[in-house]
Design an enzyme around this catalytic site. Structure first.
Site, PDB file in Angstrom:
ATOM      1  N   GLY A  16       2.829   2.673  10.422  1.00  0.00           N
ATOM      2  CA  GLY A  16       4.098   2.860  10.767  1.00  0.00           C
ATOM      3  C   GLY A  16       4.824   2.956  11.898  1.00  0.00           C
TER       4      GLY A  16
ATOM      5  N   GLU B 167      -4.660  -5.373  10.521  1.00  0.00           N
ATOM      6  CA  GLU B 167      -3.407  -4.526  11.224  1.00  0.00           C
ATOM      7  C   GLU B 167      -4.301  -3.566  12.045  1.00  0.00           C
ATOM      8  OE1 GLU B 167      -2.041  -3.054   6.841  1.00  0.00           O
ATOM      9  OE2 GLU B 167      -3.551  -1.755   7.044  1.00  0.00           O
TER      10      GLU B 167
ATOM     11  N   GLY C 279       3.006  -1.039   4.170  1.00  0.00           N
ATOM     12  CA  GLY C 279       3.043   0.004   4.518  1.00  0.00           C
ATOM     13  C   GLY C 279       4.767   0.853   4.131  1.00  0.00           C
ATOM     14  N   GLY C 280       5.112   1.467   4.686  1.00  0.00           N
ATOM     15  CA  GLY C 280       6.683   1.142   4.717  1.00  0.00           C
ATOM     16  C   GLY C 280       7.861   0.992   4.046  1.00  0.00           C
TER      17      GLY C 280
ATOM     18  N   ASN D 282       0.282  -1.056   0.078  1.00  0.00           N
ATOM     19  CA  ASN D 282       0.366   0.416  -0.101  1.00  0.00           C
ATOM     20  C   ASN D 282       1.333   1.210  -0.047  1.00  0.00           C
ATOM     21  OD1 ASN D 282      -2.061   2.331   0.679  1.00  0.00           O
ATOM     22  ND2 ASN D 282      -2.312   1.108   2.453  1.00  0.00           N
ATOM     23  N   TRP D 283       1.447   1.374  -1.396  1.00  0.00           N
ATOM     24  CA  TRP D 283       2.152   3.039  -0.982  1.00  0.00           C
ATOM     25  C   TRP D 283       1.365   4.699  -0.560  1.00  0.00           C
ATOM     26  CZ3 TRP D 283       4.120   2.923  -6.659  1.00  0.00           C
ATOM     27  CH2 TRP D 283       4.334   1.554  -6.804  1.00  0.00           C
ATOM     28  N   LYS D 284       0.220   4.613  -0.225  1.00  0.00           N
ATOM     29  CA  LYS D 284      -0.484   5.233   0.369  1.00  0.00           C
ATOM     30  C   LYS D 284      -0.345   6.709  -1.206  1.00  0.00           C
ATOM     31  CE  LYS D 284       0.103   2.939   4.402  1.00  0.00           C
ATOM     32  NZ  LYS D 284       0.175   3.556   6.313  1.00  0.00           N
TER      33      LYS D 284
ATOM     34  N   GLU E 290      -6.562   4.579   7.873  1.00  0.00           N
ATOM     35  CA  GLU E 290      -6.216   6.010   7.549  1.00  0.00           C
ATOM     36  C   GLU E 290      -7.715   6.321   7.736  1.00  0.00           C
ATOM     37  OE1 GLU E 290      -3.208   5.582   5.977  1.00  0.00           O
ATOM     38  OE2 GLU E 290      -1.615   4.715   7.612  1.00  0.00           O
TER      39      GLU E 290
ATOM     40  N   SER F  62       3.697  -3.068  10.004  1.00  0.00           N
ATOM     41  CA  SER F  62       5.573  -2.767  10.522  1.00  0.00           C
ATOM     42  C   SER F  62       6.333  -4.105  10.156  1.00  0.00           C
ATOM     43  CB  SER F  62       5.837  -2.285  12.043  1.00  0.00           C
ATOM     44  OG  SER F  62       5.144  -1.313  11.756  1.00  0.00           O
TER      45      SER F  62
ATOM     46  N   HIS G  89      -9.036   0.594   4.906  1.00  0.00           N
ATOM     47  CA  HIS G  89      -7.523   1.322   5.711  1.00  0.00           C
ATOM     48  C   HIS G  89      -7.930   1.549   6.782  1.00  0.00           C
ATOM     49  CE1 HIS G  89      -4.155   2.561   6.576  1.00  0.00           C
ATOM     50  NE2 HIS G  89      -3.598   1.758   6.101  1.00  0.00           N
TER      51      HIS G  89
HETATM   52  C1  PEP Z   1      -0.448  -0.334   6.313  1.00  0.00           C
HETATM   53  O1  PEP Z   1      -0.054   1.104   5.907  1.00  0.00           O
HETATM   54  O2  PEP Z   1      -1.385  -0.546   5.572  1.00  0.00           O
HETATM   55  C2  PEP Z   1       0.558  -0.379   7.292  1.00  0.00           C
HETATM   56  C3  PEP Z   1       0.769  -2.015   6.791  1.00  0.00           C
HETATM   57  O3  PEP Z   1       1.654   0.033   6.836  1.00  0.00           O
HETATM   58  P1  PEP Z   1       3.001  -0.155   8.073  1.00  0.00           P
HETATM   59  O4  PEP Z   1       3.865  -1.242   6.969  1.00  0.00           O
HETATM   60  O5  PEP Z   1       3.793   1.117   7.504  1.00  0.00           O
HETATM   61  O6  PEP Z   1       3.016  -0.341   9.457  1.00  0.00           O
END
Ligand code: PEP
Length: 250
Positions: free
Chosen positions: A174, A168, A235-236, A10-12, A98, A214, A96
């Site tokens: 994050g 999640e 994500g990251g 997920n590139w957000k 966010e 993460s 999600h």
């Molecule tokens: C996400 O945004 O779905 C996520 C899991 O982010 P991260 O891997 O950065 O925790």
């Protein structure tokens, strides 16, 4: 029952069009080397069309980061399911954390988005997860059960590959703080039991449940070794080809 692992990025709100195309090409090259797993990316909507052209013919799956429930009309800022399909998307991330916590999307809206996606042939990835306060108050399973039941209200799944879930925990997104593989398995097992109440047991056994929060190359293998962890939503670590390839090759 063997479920093909899905590694999803997920590139957000990251990457210009040219940056997205370059990263997508590198991810597609990594995905093409692994026929034993699926790889998905969800670039920002502005880059979907260019990315789709750049990775055509590869095994890489494209997804939207969200999707509207209506076909078209006066919905400023929204993207219709058919618009995502038109840009080469097969999936859509929905609910999600966010979207829930920053933009105020509730279970009823998320349910509408899932129905809209499915009605147009997109495979939804329903994201669920508890906050730290909820976990510390021993509310994890109650919160997740509500998110799953309300998110999937009125939906009948007739094939296990038409829906995915992603667990999640909000406190792990994050933050660099990952759920232990035992914590992930406990929740995933619970979600699968719940799916067996909502749909046929055989269908529940086929639905893939991803873990997100993460995930990094050095913790992916341990998480993925758990029987009900069927992949990762990243994500990251999905924003650089090398770290994402490290997770793809867990
Ligand atoms: C996400 O945004 O779905 C996520 C899991 O982010 P991260 O891997 O950065 O925790």
């Amino acid at each position: 029952m063997a479920r093909t692992p899905l590694i999803a990025g997920n590139w957000k709100m990251h990457k210009t069009v040219s940056e997205a195309v370059a990263l997508a090409r590198a991810v597609a090259a990594a995905a093409d080397k692994r026929s034993d797993r699926e790889v998905m990316i969800a670039p920002p909507a502005t880059a979907l069309s260019a990315v789709s052209g750049a990775v055509r013919g590869s095994r890489l799956i494209l997804a939207g980061q969200n999707v509207a429930w209506e076909k078209k009309g006066a919905f400023t800022g929204e993207i219709a399911p058919a618009m995502l399909s038109d840009c080469g998307c097969a999936m859509a991330i929905i609910g999600h954390s966010e979207r829930r916590h920053i933009f105020g999307e509730d279970n009823a809206m998320i349910n509408r988005r899932i129905k809209g996606a499915m009605a147009h042939g997109l495979i939804p990835i329903l994201c669920v997860g508890e906050t730290l306060d909820e976990r510390e108050a021993d509310q994890t399973m109650t919160v997740l059960e509500k998110q799953v039941r309300r998110g999937l209200a009125g939906i009948n799944i007739v094939a296990g590959d038409k829906l995915l879930l992603a667990y999640e925990p909000v406190w792990a997104i994050g933050t660099g703080r990952t759920a232990s593989s035992a914590q992930a398995q406990e929740v995933h097992g619970h979600i699968r039991d719940l799916l067996a109440q909502l749909f046929e047991k055989g269908i529940a056994a086929e639905i893939r449940i991803l873990y997100g929060g993460s995930v990094k190359p050095d913790n992916a293998a341990e998480l993925m070794a758990r029987p009900d962890v069927d992949g990762a939503l990243v994500g990251g670590a999905a924003l650089e080809a090398e770290s994402f390839a490290g997770i793809i090759n867990f």
